[in-house]
Design an enzyme around this catalytic site. Sequence first.
Site, mmCIF file in Angstrom:
data_model
loop_
_atom_site.group_PDB
_atom_site.id
_atom_site.type_symbol
_atom_site.label_atom_id
_atom_site.label_comp_id
_atom_site.label_asym_id
_atom_site.label_seq_id
_atom_site.Cartn_x
_atom_site.Cartn_y
_atom_site.Cartn_z
ATOM 1 N N ASP A 237 7.874 2.360 4.322
ATOM 2 C CA ASP A 237 7.666 3.601 5.080
ATOM 3 C C ASP A 237 8.758 4.619 4.749
ATOM 4 O OD1 ASP A 237 6.112 4.834 7.303
ATOM 5 O OD2 ASP A 237 8.028 4.818 8.337
ATOM 6 N N GLU A 286 12.772 -12.745 -7.063
ATOM 7 C CA GLU A 286 13.186 -14.160 -6.967
ATOM 8 C C GLU A 286 12.011 -15.057 -6.582
ATOM 9 O OE1 GLU A 286 16.279 -14.169 -4.034
ATOM 10 O OE2 GLU A 286 17.636 -13.036 -5.351
HETATM 11 C C1 GLC Z 1 5.199 7.345 7.814
HETATM 12 C C2 GLC Z 1 4.023 6.707 8.499
HETATM 13 C C3 GLC Z 1 3.688 7.519 9.706
HETATM 14 C C4 GLC Z 1 4.881 7.520 10.635
HETATM 15 C C5 GLC Z 1 6.134 8.001 9.909
HETATM 16 C C6 GLC Z 1 7.372 7.663 10.683
HETATM 17 O O1 GLC Z 1 4.911 8.594 7.312
HETATM 18 O O2 GLC Z 1 2.959 6.572 7.612
HETATM 19 O O3 GLC Z 1 2.554 7.043 10.364
HETATM 20 O O4 GLC Z 1 4.638 8.344 11.727
HETATM 21 O O5 GLC Z 1 6.289 7.383 8.658
HETATM 22 O O6 GLC Z 1 7.607 6.286 10.640
#
Ligand code: GLC
Length: 587
Positions: A237, A286
Amino acid sequence: MSATSWWRDAVIYQVYPRSWSDADGDGFGDLRGITARLEHLARLGVDALWLSPFYTSPQRDAGYDVSDYRDVDPLFGTLADFDALVARAHELGLRVVVDVVPNHTSDEHPWFTAAVAAPPGSPERDRFVFREGRGEHGEEPPNNWESFFGGSAWTRVSDRPDSWEAQDGDVPALAGPEADGAPAGVPGPGRRREQWYLHLFDVSQPDLDWTRSEVRAEFEDVLRFWLDRGVDGFRVDVAHGLVKAEGLPDADLSLDVQRDVTNLLPMWDQDGVHEIYRSWRRLVDERDHEPMLCGEAWVVPAEALARYVRPDELHQTFNFAFLLTPWDVEALRGAITESLESAEAVGAPQTWVLSNHDVVRHATRLGRDDAATIVVTDGIGPDDPQPDAELGLRRARAATALMLALPGSAYLYQGEELGLPDATTLPDEVLQDPTWERSGHTRRGRDGCRVPVPWSPSGPSLGFGPSDPWLPQPEAYAALAPSEQDGVEGSTLELYRHLLRERRERRLGRGRLTWIDAPAHGVLAFKVDDVTVLATVGGVSVPIPFDHRVVAASGPLDGAADDTVLPPDTTVWLTTPVASADGGVLG
Ligand code: GLC
């Protein structure tokens, strides 16, 4: 499942756990619900599923606010449910990719509650980005950065919502602004709550400080934890946000994050992120089963994005440039060429994506005349121009057929195989995305693409579960349930199954793309190995070359068998019959 760089051409299906299948009847999807429906994915013909976060979380940003990275939120089930899901998926030949959220924690994560309770300069605070404010009494935020969801990216500790303290019994009550007798905002003895903390997203999502080795070690351990439980990869993310420019300088807020060079902004795409992914790559390498790392990095230009997939970094990044490309021949041709060339320059496969849990679904985007200018994360509401559903679906099917022919790996978002549109008439009072509140009710946010998927044409949530769903489903969803499309010739579900089968058998994901002369203006034309792809993007119809066999078509074709015409907004995959030794044609 063979492990020969499986990710290079994998089709990966995103499951958004709260909206896929509700087994326990609380109106939210859960892990047991997912396990019970994995056969849908096996029949669809994808290689893997990616699960959006199901970790312990106060759910202020639908689980992207994690308070325990090593456990399952009771909303979704238990670790045992997760193990059962992985076991069943593997039994069905499906790999399992999970989300990792390293840019920020939840404000209910024990590290953050400890940080707030600790004084400025303490090791607890150093795990996050706490700073003194500007202005005579520190009453202005430390810089001008804005939260992605709206408003300042900084919150002063003393301004945190009271509800937060009330909910967290183990945090010592802290001195309020008036505790030392001084007026609010003026520093005084014991005024340890006057620092500000950075949150590029919601106030409940404090950013971690990735210059700290403790933060790095923690996340490496989290990756190991899930690898030990059998996962086959991670979707990272906000992969481009972890490292901020030294000194946290003000940003040029006139820059457009989707169009301008991303790393001109001090919070995105800073060089330091690459070292983090090098260490993660060593860690996953790994393992014998080739776990894969895919970064969510909204980075331009393409060359900058490609740096994330150099041979010793991530395996993939999402190709958002493709997702944002208008339904236009020149634009598509340019985006595809640039995508392939930039990835090839570093030896990585390209990925393709049209929908996910953050953007208006492509069946809806493409049904609006202004598709190219829709801010994809802002959503569409009842007072906005409504999409043309039929046109949107026709174009969406054509776009998918185009995408699934392209070399590399592709991502599908739950429900697109049913042709689901966004929910574009959700009433204000049901909206849950923090964007709605943080933007002062000017941006609706992403709820429209997160509505629970239908599985049958009736029932309180169209087969999603036994009770009402957490967001209401549009009426159109009933007729789109898989039960209504299964075995129905020409249905969107059967189209996806067919495309995925042909793509796999012909190994198109490992193929090579060459552009060919288009039969008419407004047609996108290319070959991937032996398959010719024609897409009528510009409102034109073209005859299909008579000596070609139609392998797949995104919609009905016009005309008789030997005189077939490709109508507007349709994609076909064609092969040329092979000539036999006696001059006849085979195939
Ligand atoms: C990313 C995710 C989104 C979230 C953001 C903060 O963009 O896809 O859904 O709100 O990160 O974590």
